[in-house]
Scaffold this active site. Structure first.
Site, mmCIF file in Angstrom:
data_model
loop_
_atom_site.group_PDB
_atom_site.id
_atom_site.type_symbol
_atom_site.label_atom_id
_atom_site.label_comp_id
_atom_site.label_asym_id
_atom_site.label_seq_id
_atom_site.Cartn_x
_atom_site.Cartn_y
_atom_site.Cartn_z
ATOM 1 C CD GLU A 48 11.479 32.679 12.294
ATOM 2 O OE1 GLU A 48 12.446 32.888 11.557
ATOM 3 O OE2 GLU A 48 10.292 32.856 11.933
ATOM 4 C CE LYS A 96 11.547 29.655 9.865
ATOM 5 N NZ LYS A 96 10.713 30.174 8.758
ATOM 6 N N GLY A 109 19.859 33.374 5.778
ATOM 7 C CA GLY A 109 20.881 34.010 4.958
ATOM 8 C C GLY A 109 21.973 33.068 4.491
ATOM 9 N NE ARG A 148 16.678 35.455 2.626
ATOM 10 C CZ ARG A 148 17.432 36.252 3.364
ATOM 11 N NH1 ARG A 148 18.156 37.190 2.768
ATOM 12 N NH2 ARG A 148 17.486 36.127 4.677
#
Length: 334
Positions: free
Chosen positions: A177, A219, A263, A292
């Site tokens: 990632e 990722k 985000g 998230r």
């Protein structure tokens, strides 16, 4: 584990209509998220919250794997059933975050490099024995007027390659990632340049370290303007730029690419993934590995009434998984 077995695991991680849920927040990070919704950051609350997520009914229909934190990999449900058993029975592969986070890169103000290679070999062996099938390492690339330096990109990609080689030695599929952060006022063109340079460096390093791409998952962050940029690209432009960048840098041998939300809002992350999957043929599956963007709504519900809203929160998790599973096939209707 043979490369064939690693390849089989990697392909299962990006099976059609399925993606990865990231449940790998450190205790400090989950503490910030708990504080925002009025939940005390205790081990029992962390365990209970992760149980809500991982025992969501029918989650395995749209989730192929979950990235866990060290504490979570060792935990069990309130009735004593290990999370890894719950996941395996649901067809969800247990994964583990193994990096120890970014620290300042000496000599390059503003740049960071991820640590965690010291002692990684025995840790990976232990995680494999605990049931992990894949691992994740995150590098952080920040865009400012002075960063990233070429040394920052090279150092982080070198660490990612060393980590990936150790994972495959231990029989774990490495998820690499290299996150290009959304923080800042840069436009989408600058993000494209930095992302392209980072991915070129990454795959060069993986090749140099003998990492088998057939048993590796990328990722990736999307090519997107910084969140403080006055001109934000629309969904189609983000999807087109991201796909163009990936096609110019990522070898076709890779089993698949999963995106981080980085985000973005829940809906934007899903819309961007869906748009990319509507753009014709690609060398590899494009799916998701959201944290998230999978959890936010459910966390608020659960925090309001941990017992009374348990089922409602799980319904929200399933809905987000289903929406993103559809987007991974270009079938999300918004």
């Amino acid at each position: 584990m043979s490369i064939e077995q690693l390849e089989e695991t990697a392909q299962a991680m990006v099976a059609p209509g399925k993606g990865i849920i990231a449940v790998d927040e450190s205790n400090a990070t989950i503490g910030k998220r708990f504080a925002a919704v009025g939940v005390e950051n205790t081990e029992e609350h962390r365990r209970a919250y992760r149980e809500m997520l991982l025992t969501t009914p029918r989650l395995g229909e749209h989730i192929s794997g979950a990235i866990l934190y060290d504490e979570t990999l060792r935990q069990a449900t309130r009735t004593g059933v290990p999370f890894t058993r719950i996941m395996t029975e649901a067809g969800i592969l247990p994964g583990i975050k193994v990096d120890k986070g970014p620290v300042p890169l000496a000599g390059f103000p503003g740049d960071v490099v991820t640590e965690g290679l010291d002692g990684l070999r025995p840790r990976l062996k232990e995680y494999a024995a605990l049931g992990a099938k894949f691992a994740k390492w995150r590098a952080v690339i920040a865009i400012t007027e002075d960063t990233p330096s070429g040394t920052c990109i090279e150092s982080n990609c070198h660490a990612l390659a060393r980590y990936a080689a150790l994972c495959q030695e231990a029989g774990l599929v490495p998820m690499v990632e290299p996150e290009v952060l959304m923080d800042g006022s840069h436009d989408i063109d600058v993000c494209y340049e930095v992302t392209e340079a980072t991915l070129r460096s990454l795959f060069s390093a993986l090749y140099e370290h003998g990492v088998m791409l057939e048993g590796t998952i990328l990722k990736a962050s999307m090519v997107i303007a910084g969140k403080d940029c006055r001109e934000q690209a629309d969904v189609e432009d983000v999807a087109e730029a991201t796909l163009r960048c990936l096609k110019s840098t990522v070898p076709a041998a890779l089993p698949g690419i999963v995106f981080l939300s980085g985000g973005q809002s829940d809906e934007k992350a899903t819309a961007h993934l869906d748009a990319m999957n509507r753009m014709g043929s690609k060398p590899w599956p494009l799916s998701f590995s959201y944290g998230r963007a999978m959890q936010q709504a459910a966390l608020r519900l659960w925090a309001a009434d941990m017992t009374g809203n348990f089922a409602k929160a799980q319904q929200t998790v399933f809905q987000r998984a289903r929406d993103n599973g559809l987007a991974a096939m270009g079938r999300w209707k918004g």
